[in-house]
Motif scaffolding. Structure first.
Motif, PDB file in Angstrom:
ATOM      1  N   GLY A  18       0.806  -1.214   0.000  1.00  0.00           N
ATOM      2  CA  GLY A  18       0.000   0.000   0.000  1.00  0.00           C
ATOM      3  C   GLY A  18       0.834   1.256   0.000  1.00  0.00           C
ATOM      4  O   GLY A  18       0.313   2.316   0.248  1.00  0.00           O
ATOM      5  N   GLY A  19       2.104   1.160  -0.243  1.00  0.00           N
ATOM      6  CA  GLY A  19       2.955   2.344  -0.238  1.00  0.00           C
ATOM      7  C   GLY A  19       3.584   2.503   1.135  1.00  0.00           C
ATOM      8  O   GLY A  19       3.534   1.624   1.973  1.00  0.00           O
ATOM      9  N   PRO A  20       4.214   3.644   1.380  1.00  0.00           N
ATOM     10  CA  PRO A  20       4.886   3.848   2.650  1.00  0.00           C
ATOM     11  C   PRO A  20       3.893   3.766   3.803  1.00  0.00           C
ATOM     12  O   PRO A  20       2.892   4.453   3.815  1.00  0.00           O
ATOM     13  N   GLY A  21       4.197   2.889   4.707  1.00  0.00           N
ATOM     14  CA  GLY A  21       3.351   2.779   5.878  1.00  0.00           C
ATOM     15  C   GLY A  21       2.171   1.857   5.692  1.00  0.00           C
ATOM     16  O   GLY A  21       1.375   1.701   6.589  1.00  0.00           O
ATOM     17  N   GLY A  22       2.011   1.242   4.558  1.00  0.00           N
ATOM     18  CA  GLY A  22       0.918   0.287   4.372  1.00  0.00           C
ATOM     19  C   GLY A  22      -0.372   0.989   3.996  1.00  0.00           C
ATOM     20  O   GLY A  22      -0.453   2.209   3.938  1.00  0.00           O
ATOM     21  N   PRO A  23      -1.401   0.209   3.719  1.00  0.00           N
ATOM     22  CA  PRO A  23      -2.657   0.778   3.251  1.00  0.00           C
ATOM     23  C   PRO A  23      -3.329   1.663   4.291  1.00  0.00           C
ATOM     24  O   PRO A  23      -4.050   2.586   3.962  1.00  0.00           O
ATOM     25  N   ASP A  24      -3.112   1.407   5.574  1.00  0.00           N
ATOM     26  CA  ASP A  24      -3.746   2.224   6.599  1.00  0.00           C
ATOM     27  C   ASP A  24      -2.826   3.327   7.101  1.00  0.00           C
ATOM     28  O   ASP A  24      -3.170   4.051   8.022  1.00  0.00           O
ATOM     29  N   GLY A  25      -1.618   3.437   6.514  1.00  0.00           N
ATOM     30  CA  GLY A  25      -0.699   4.478   6.903  1.00  0.00           C
ATOM     31  C   GLY A  25       0.042   4.199   8.192  1.00  0.00           C
ATOM     32  O   GLY A  25       0.723   5.044   8.710  1.00  0.00           O
ATOM     33  N   ARG A  26      -0.073   2.971   8.723  1.00  0.00           N
ATOM     34  CA  ARG A  26       0.570   2.678   9.992  1.00  0.00           C
ATOM     35  C   ARG A  26       1.655   1.633   9.874  1.00  0.00           C
ATOM     36  O   ARG A  26       2.165   1.178  10.869  1.00  0.00           O
ATOM     37  N   GLY A  27       1.960   1.204   8.720  1.00  0.00           N
ATOM     38  CA  GLY A  27       2.989   0.175   8.570  1.00  0.00           C
ATOM     39  C   GLY A  27       2.344  -1.190   8.453  1.00  0.00           C
ATOM     40  O   GLY A  27       1.287  -1.443   9.010  1.00  0.00           O
ATOM     41  N   GLY A  28       2.986  -2.041   7.722  1.00  0.00           N
ATOM     42  CA  GLY A  28       2.455  -3.383   7.536  1.00  0.00           C
ATOM     43  C   GLY A  28       2.912  -4.309   8.637  1.00  0.00           C
ATOM     44  O   GLY A  28       3.625  -3.914   9.558  1.00  0.00           O
ATOM     45  N   PRO A  29       2.516  -5.574   8.556  1.00  0.00           N
ATOM     46  CA  PRO A  29       2.930  -6.540   9.556  1.00  0.00           C
ATOM     47  C   PRO A  29       4.448  -6.656   9.592  1.00  0.00           C
ATOM     48  O   PRO A  29       5.110  -6.720   8.574  1.00  0.00           O
ATOM     49  N   GLY A  30       4.997  -6.655  10.760  1.00  0.00           N
ATOM     50  CA  GLY A  30       6.432  -6.789  10.926  1.00  0.00           C
ATOM     51  C   GLY A  30       7.180  -5.474  10.880  1.00  0.00           C
ATOM     52  O   GLY A  30       8.342  -5.405  11.189  1.00  0.00           O
ATOM     53  N   GLU A  31       6.525  -4.398  10.459  1.00  0.00           N
ATOM     54  CA  GLU A  31       7.165  -3.095  10.414  1.00  0.00           C
ATOM     55  C   GLU A  31       6.777  -2.309  11.659  1.00  0.00           C
ATOM     56  O   GLU A  31       5.741  -2.566  12.256  1.00  0.00           O
ATOM     57  N   PRO A  32       7.593  -1.357  12.035  1.00  0.00           N
ATOM     58  CA  PRO A  32       7.219  -0.531  13.185  1.00  0.00           C
ATOM     59  C   PRO A  32       5.856   0.109  12.947  1.00  0.00           C
ATOM     60  O   PRO A  32       5.581   0.618  11.868  1.00  0.00           O
ATOM     61  N   GLY A  33       5.025   0.048  13.933  1.00  0.00           N
ATOM     62  CA  GLY A  33       3.680   0.602  13.787  1.00  0.00           C
ATOM     63  C   GLY A  33       2.722  -0.379  13.157  1.00  0.00           C
ATOM     64  O   GLY A  33       1.565  -0.063  12.950  1.00  0.00           O
ATOM     65  N   GLY A  34       3.205  -1.587  12.839  1.00  0.00           N
ATOM     66  CA  GLY A  34       2.345  -2.603  12.241  1.00  0.00           C
ATOM     67  C   GLY A  34       1.311  -3.090  13.237  1.00  0.00           C
ATOM     68  O   GLY A  34       1.454  -2.945  14.437  1.00  0.00           O
ATOM     69  N   ARG A  35       0.234  -3.708  12.741  1.00  0.00           N
ATOM     70  CA  ARG A  35      -0.865  -4.113  13.596  1.00  0.00           C
ATOM     71  C   ARG A  35      -1.018  -5.622  13.655  1.00  0.00           C
ATOM     72  O   ARG A  35      -2.116  -6.115  13.854  1.00  0.00           O
ATOM     73  N   ARG A  36       0.040  -6.380  13.519  1.00  0.00           N
ATOM     74  CA  ARG A  36      -0.075  -7.830  13.515  1.00  0.00           C
ATOM     75  C   ARG A  36      -0.594  -8.352  14.849  1.00  0.00           C
ATOM     76  O   ARG A  36      -1.502  -9.158  14.903  1.00  0.00           O
ATOM     77  N   ASP A  37      -0.021  -7.884  15.978  1.00  0.00           N
ATOM     78  CA  ASP A  37      -0.397  -8.403  17.281  1.00  0.00           C
ATOM     79  C   ASP A  37      -1.415  -7.527  18.004  1.00  0.00           C
ATOM     80  O   ASP A  37      -1.870  -7.884  19.067  1.00  0.00           O
ATOM     81  N   ALA A  38      -1.752  -6.388  17.433  1.00  0.00           N
ATOM     82  CA  ALA A  38      -2.691  -5.493  18.108  1.00  0.00           C
ATOM     83  C   ALA A  38      -4.105  -6.033  17.951  1.00  0.00           C
ATOM     84  O   ALA A  38      -4.564  -6.252  16.829  1.00  0.00           O
ATOM     85  N   PRO A  39      -4.817  -6.267  19.069  1.00  0.00           N
ATOM     86  CA  PRO A  39      -6.191  -6.760  18.958  1.00  0.00           C
ATOM     87  C   PRO A  39      -7.111  -5.661  18.454  1.00  0.00           C
ATOM     88  O   PRO A  39      -6.847  -4.475  18.627  1.00  0.00           O
ATOM     89  N   GLU A  40      -8.175  -6.057  17.829  1.00  0.00           N
ATOM     90  CA  GLU A  40      -9.167  -5.123  17.335  1.00  0.00           C
ATOM     91  C   GLU A  40      -9.879  -4.513  18.538  1.00  0.00           C
ATOM     92  O   GLU A  40     -10.371  -5.217  19.401  1.00  0.00           O
ATOM     93  N   ARG A  41      -9.903  -3.190  18.648  1.00  0.00           N
ATOM     94  CA  ARG A  41     -10.516  -2.511  19.787  1.00  0.00           C
ATOM     95  C   ARG A  41     -11.697  -1.685  19.299  1.00  0.00           C
ATOM     96  O   ARG A  41     -11.715  -1.212  18.191  1.00  0.00           O
ATOM     97  N   GLY A  42     -12.619  -1.500  20.193  1.00  0.00           N
ATOM     98  CA  GLY A  42     -13.800  -0.709  19.895  1.00  0.00           C
ATOM     99  C   GLY A  42     -14.915  -1.149  20.810  1.00  0.00           C
ATOM    100  O   GLY A  42     -14.773  -2.113  21.563  1.00  0.00           O
ATOM    101  N   PRO A  43     -16.037  -0.460  20.774  1.00  0.00           N
ATOM    102  CA  PRO A  43     -17.134  -0.809  21.674  1.00  0.00           C
ATOM    103  C   PRO A  43     -17.626  -2.243  21.497  1.00  0.00           C
ATOM    104  O   PRO A  43     -17.943  -2.913  22.469  1.00  0.00           O
ATOM    105  N   ALA A  44     -17.675  -2.736  20.270  1.00  0.00           N
ATOM    106  CA  ALA A  44     -18.157  -4.101  20.051  1.00  0.00           C
ATOM    107  C   ALA A  44     -17.190  -5.121  20.655  1.00  0.00           C
ATOM    108  O   ALA A  44     -17.606  -6.078  21.312  1.00  0.00           O
ATOM    109  N   ALA A  45     -15.894  -4.918  20.450  1.00  0.00           N
ATOM    110  CA  ALA A  45     -14.907  -5.842  21.019  1.00  0.00           C
ATOM    111  C   ALA A  45     -14.899  -5.758  22.539  1.00  0.00           C
ATOM    112  O   ALA A  45     -14.787  -6.787  23.225  1.00  0.00           O
ATOM    113  N   ASP A  46     -15.042  -4.553  23.083  1.00  0.00           N
ATOM    114  CA  ASP A  46     -15.107  -4.400  24.531  1.00  0.00           C
ATOM    115  C   ASP A  46     -16.350  -5.078  25.093  1.00  0.00           C
ATOM    116  O   ASP A  46     -16.311  -5.689  26.162  1.00  0.00           O
ATOM    117  N   ALA A  47     -17.474  -4.961  24.378  1.00  0.00           N
ATOM    118  CA  ALA A  47     -18.707  -5.599  24.835  1.00  0.00           C
ATOM    119  C   ALA A  47     -18.550  -7.113  24.879  1.00  0.00           C
ATOM    120  O   ALA A  47     -18.992  -7.765  25.835  1.00  0.00           O
TER     121      ALA A  47
END
Length: 170
Positions: A18-47
């Motif tokens: 997705g270009g620099p930083g990945g499609p979401d602008g935060r980096g792809g898996p394995g890169e700094p800022g990547g979201r590989r291990d970050a759980p999905e957060r939000g009201p539905a996940a908290d519920a």
């Protein structure tokens, strides 16, 4: 943005598709800022997470009720925790607009309130039940057991009349 030059003999840094930083602008898996291990957060996940905690605490409260008296008091702690977790899960479900979860949680909270009332009543009348248990343990004949039952009913009646006297202000 500056391009980095790889040192001789090293591999250049990987770029996500997705270009620099990945499609979401935060980096792809394995890169700094990547979201590989970050759980999905939000009201539905908290519920969901709090609903699971609510269920486990309520189950613990119901199981603790089966324990003998001093240990069954632990059920009050489980029930109080379940009510808190259930209330937070209900708030998260409202934020996430999950109507099915709301219905289930509301029913579970009503059940938790009934369990709490039953636990408090059992705690309050425990001395009466303990007296009946001790009397029945020493009663060998049916006549002695009937006398224990009769004494228990009289004790409970006296206790209830004492409560009425407290609530009537006299």
């Amino acid at each position: 943005m500056e391009d980095t030059v790889a040192a001789p003999g090293s591999t250049p840094p990987r770029r996500s598709p997705g270009g620099p930083g990945g499609p979401d602008g935060r980096g792809g898996p394995g890169e700094p800022g990547g979201r590989r291990d970050a759980p999905e957060r939000g009201p539905a996940a908290d519920a969901v997470r709090r609903s699971l905690l609510f269920s486990l605490l309520l189950l613990g409260a119901l199981l603790a009720e089966r324990l003998p008296f001093p240990w069954s008091g632990v059920g009050l702690l489980f029930t109080a925790g379940a009510l808190v977790a259930g209330g937070l899960a209900l708030a998260d479900a409202v934020r996430a607009r999950r109507s099915g979860t709301l219905v289930v949680l509301a029913g579970g909270l009503v059940l938790a309130l009934f369990v709490l009332v039953a636990q408090v009543v059992a705690l309050v009348v425990w001395p009466l039940q303990d007296g009946l248990r001790d009397c029945l343990a020493g009663a060998v004949t049916e006549q002695a057991q009937a006398a224990c039952q009769q004494q228990s009913v009289e004790d409970l009646t006296r206790w209830a009349e004492g409560l009425r006297g407290l609530t009537s202000g006299g």
